[in-house]
Motif scaffolding. Structure first.
Motif, short mmCIF file in Angstrom:
data_model
loop_
_atom_site.label_atom_id
_atom_site.label_comp_id
_atom_site.label_asym_id
_atom_site.label_seq_id
_atom_site.Cartn_x
_atom_site.Cartn_y
_atom_site.Cartn_z
N GLY A 172 63.14 35.76 34.73
CA GLY A 172 63.74 34.48 34.38
C GLY A 172 63.13 33.29 35.10
O GLY A 172 63.37 32.15 34.72
N LYS A 173 62.34 33.54 36.13
CA LYS A 173 61.70 32.45 36.85
C LYS A 173 60.45 32.03 36.08
O LYS A 173 59.93 32.76 35.24
N ASN A 174 59.96 30.83 36.40
CA ASN A 174 58.74 30.36 35.74
C ASN A 174 57.85 29.66 36.75
O ASN A 174 58.30 29.27 37.83
N SER A 175 56.58 29.53 36.40
CA SER A 175 55.64 28.79 37.24
C SER A 175 54.84 27.85 36.36
O SER A 175 54.56 28.14 35.20
N VAL A 176 54.49 26.71 36.98
CA VAL A 176 53.66 25.71 36.32
C VAL A 176 52.65 25.25 37.35
O VAL A 176 52.99 24.97 38.50
N SER A 177 51.38 25.19 36.96
CA SER A 177 50.37 24.74 37.91
C SER A 177 49.37 23.82 37.23
O SER A 177 49.08 23.96 36.03
N THR A 178 48.83 22.89 38.02
CA THR A 178 47.73 22.02 37.59
C THR A 178 46.72 21.97 38.72
O THR A 178 47.08 21.87 39.89
N VAL A 179 45.45 22.06 38.39
CA VAL A 179 44.39 22.08 39.40
C VAL A 179 43.23 21.22 38.90
O VAL A 179 42.82 21.33 37.74
N SER A 180 42.69 20.39 39.78
CA SER A 180 41.50 19.61 39.46
C SER A 180 40.71 19.42 40.75
O SER A 180 41.25 18.99 41.77
N GLY A 181 39.42 19.79 40.72
CA GLY A 181 38.59 19.61 41.91
C GLY A 181 37.61 20.74 42.09
O GLY A 181 37.17 21.36 41.12
N ASP A 182 37.27 21.01 43.36
CA ASP A 182 36.25 22.00 43.67
C ASP A 182 36.80 23.42 43.57
O ASP A 182 37.90 23.71 44.03
N ALA A 183 36.00 24.31 43.00
CA ALA A 183 36.35 25.73 42.91
C ALA A 183 35.17 26.56 43.39
O ALA A 183 34.01 26.12 43.31
N GLN A 184 35.46 27.72 43.89
CA GLN A 184 34.41 28.62 44.39
C GLN A 184 34.33 29.85 43.51
O GLN A 184 35.34 30.47 43.19
N GLN A 185 33.11 30.21 43.10
CA GLN A 185 32.91 31.41 42.30
C GLN A 185 32.74 32.61 43.23
O GLN A 185 31.99 32.54 44.20
N VAL A 186 33.44 33.70 42.95
CA VAL A 186 33.40 34.89 43.80
C VAL A 186 33.01 36.10 42.97
O VAL A 186 33.04 36.06 41.74
N GLN A 187 32.62 37.16 43.67
CA GLN A 187 32.29 38.42 43.00
C GLN A 187 33.50 39.33 43.09
O GLN A 187 33.85 39.82 44.17
N TRP A 188 34.16 39.57 41.99
CA TRP A 188 35.31 40.46 41.98
C TRP A 188 34.85 41.91 41.95
O TRP A 188 33.87 42.23 41.30
N GLN A 189 35.59 42.77 42.63
CA GLN A 189 35.28 44.20 42.66
C GLN A 189 36.46 44.98 42.14
O GLN A 189 37.59 44.51 42.15
N ALA A 190 36.18 46.19 41.68
CA ALA A 190 37.25 47.06 41.18
C ALA A 190 38.30 47.27 42.26
O ALA A 190 37.98 47.55 43.41
N GLY A 191 39.54 47.11 41.88
CA GLY A 191 40.63 47.31 42.84
C GLY A 191 40.97 46.09 43.66
O GLY A 191 41.83 46.15 44.53
N ALA A 192 40.30 44.95 43.43
CA ALA A 192 40.59 43.75 44.21
C ALA A 192 42.01 43.29 43.92
O ALA A 192 42.48 43.31 42.79
N SER A 193 42.72 42.90 44.97
CA SER A 193 44.09 42.47 44.81
C SER A 193 44.18 40.98 45.14
O SER A 193 43.18 40.31 45.34
N ALA A 194 45.41 40.49 45.21
CA ALA A 194 45.60 39.08 45.52
C ALA A 194 44.88 38.69 46.81
O ALA A 194 44.92 39.40 47.79
N ARG A 195 44.23 37.57 46.75
CA ARG A 195 43.42 37.05 47.87
C ARG A 195 42.24 37.96 48.18
O ARG A 195 41.59 37.80 49.21
N GLY A 196 41.95 38.93 47.31
CA GLY A 196 40.75 39.73 47.50
C GLY A 196 40.77 40.65 48.69
O GLY A 196 39.72 41.05 49.18
N THR A 197 41.94 41.03 49.18
CA THR A 197 41.99 41.84 50.39
C THR A 197 41.43 43.24 50.19
O THR A 197 41.17 43.94 51.15
#
Length: 444
Positions: free
Chosen positions: A403-428
């Motif tokens: 029942g909860k919701n989220s709304v986000s807006t983003v504008s600016g610098d972003a960093q491209q990363v290499q995702w790996q199998a099994g990567a979780s939030a924040r890439g830990t």
């Protein structure tokens, strides 16, 4: 002729019976031996009986020479032993076979003063018999070559020694030689070019200049050390400033060095995330391709994963876009650069990890229409500060199954990363991610 043969047969039977039961004649001696095959210097015990009862008055003869009972045979050969007694018939001969076997080897105990020593240290060997007495004159060999006692270790490795002496079974002992680290030094690599972008790069070496596997880096003010793997480590996320750092290994500690981290290219980003009645500013936006799949007609489709990071949350989005790859399989064109994407998932996690705080309702593998999911995402490559970061414009919204919701807006610098199998939030678990706020992370 028949009568003559029958008479002889009867006579023979009559004589045999007379010898066995006496019948007024001299009794028959019977000789037995406790063993008939022996080695030189072994002893045999004999027993004489008459009609099944022990006869103690008989004498023993070896090939006509009187012997004692028991009797020790001191030479090899075959010998006939007969029991005799006046008034009795001699026993049958018992043959004793004597072979030259010699005595069995004795056991020895072979030990080293230490089974693990350092290079340059001495090992003293001890060789004892079964009674604990030292055995003099034993030869100690290593790989067939005789060595001295004590023996000095000159190289790292595992070494098997053999002790031998005539009359004893050989014995072996293994000594492991390891390198003893007596001091360590912390080396700061390229200190003049240590910035917020490069991170602090270290190596830990011993007294011989060799890398120390299993060492750790300690930064003053940080609660926990940063373990190395092979003696090298890069620590990222430290903001501009001077840090006191030293290395440790077991009980050893290096000298403290001052490491100056210079300012780097910092992302400039604006935006907010609204969730569960709160609003937080965006600290960082990261994105990358998690996999590329082939669709109908050979069309390549990229699966993108992005994270919008705030002080408390990690908002993770996933979407598709059609892409083109170069020979090195880098994305050279695709919907992410034109905003032509197809969203298929939005979830929100706590910065501290754990299960999702919000997940959309699903129908099979699809997000249900009740989620009201909406997303835009557009990237302009190399448009950030000194072209270190890319420019991104994105907004999204979703209603979660709780029942909860989220709304986000983003504008600016972003960093491209290499995702790996099994990567979780924040890439830990594999994503090579950095966050905008100061956060020290080790990277091997």
């Amino acid at each position: 002729m028949f009568l003559a043969v029958a008479g002889l047969a009867t006579f023979g039977a009559s004589c045999s019976s007379s010898d066995d039961n006496g019948g007024g004649k001299d009794p028959q001696l019977t000789l037995k031996a406790d063993k008939t095959s022996i080695k030189v210097d072994e002893t045999v015990k004999f027993t004489v009986e008459v009609a099944g009862k022990a006869e103690t008055g008989a004498e023993l003869y070896k090939d006509g020479t009187k012997i004692s009972n028991p009797y020790k045979f001191t030479e090899e050969g075959e010998f006939n032993i007969v029991a005799k007694k006046k008034g009795s018939l001699d026993s049958q001969a018992v043959k004793i076979t004597v072979t030259k076997g010699g005595t069995e080897n004795k056991k020895m105990t072979f030990t080293a003063s230490s089974n693990e020593v350092g290079v340059g240290e001495n090992v003293t060997f001890t060789i004892k018999d079964a009674e604990g007495n030292n055995i003099d004159g034993a030869k100690i060999t290593l790989a067939g070559t005789e060595v001295s006692n004590p023996w000095k270790a000159t190289a790292v490795g595992s070494f098997e020694f053999t002790a031998a002496k005539e009359g004893f079974d050989p014995a072996k002992v293994t000594v492991k030689v390891v390198k003893k680290i007596t001091s360590i030094v912390l080396v700061v690599e390229d200190p003049e070019n240590t910035t917020e972008d490069t991170g602090m790069r270290f190596s830990v070496v011993d007294q011989d200049g060799d890398l120390v596997t299993g060492s750790s880096i300690v930064i003053e003010g940080q609660p926990n050390p940063f373990p190395t793997r092979d003696g090298r480590l890069t620590i990222t996320g430290a903001p501009e400033g001077t840090y006191k750092v030293h290395a440790t290994y077991e009980s050893l500690k290096s000298a403290v060095v001052n490491v100056v981290v210079k300012a780097g290219n910092r992302p400039t980003i604006t935006g907010t995330v609204q969730f569960d009645g709160r609003t937080e500013n965006v600290l960082e936006e990261v994105y990358g391709v998690s996999q590329v799949i082939e669709g109908e007609g050979g069309v390549l489709i990229a699966v993108w994963t992005t994270q919008t990071i705030t002080e408390s949350w990690v908002l993770q989005k996933r979407f598709f876009s059609v892409v083109e790859l170069d020979e090195e399989e880098n994305v050279i064109d695709g919907g992410i650069y034109t905003g032509q994407i197809e969203a298929f998932d939005i979830m929100i996690f706590s910065q501290s990890g754990g299960s999702a705080l919000g997940s959309p309702e699903r129908v099979g593998n699809e997000v249900a229409e009740s989620a009201n999911m909406a997303m835009t995402y557009k990237v302009t490559l190399g448009a950030g500060s000194s072209e270190v970061f890319d420019k991104v414009d994105t907004n999204n919204s979703i209603t979660y199954s709780n029942g909860k919701n989220s709304v986000s807006t983003v504008s600016g610098d972003a960093q491209q990363v290499q995702w790996q199998a099994g990567a979780s939030a924040r890439g830990t678990k594999g994503g090579a991610l950095k966050v905008g706020k100061p956060l020290l992370k080790a990277k091997y």
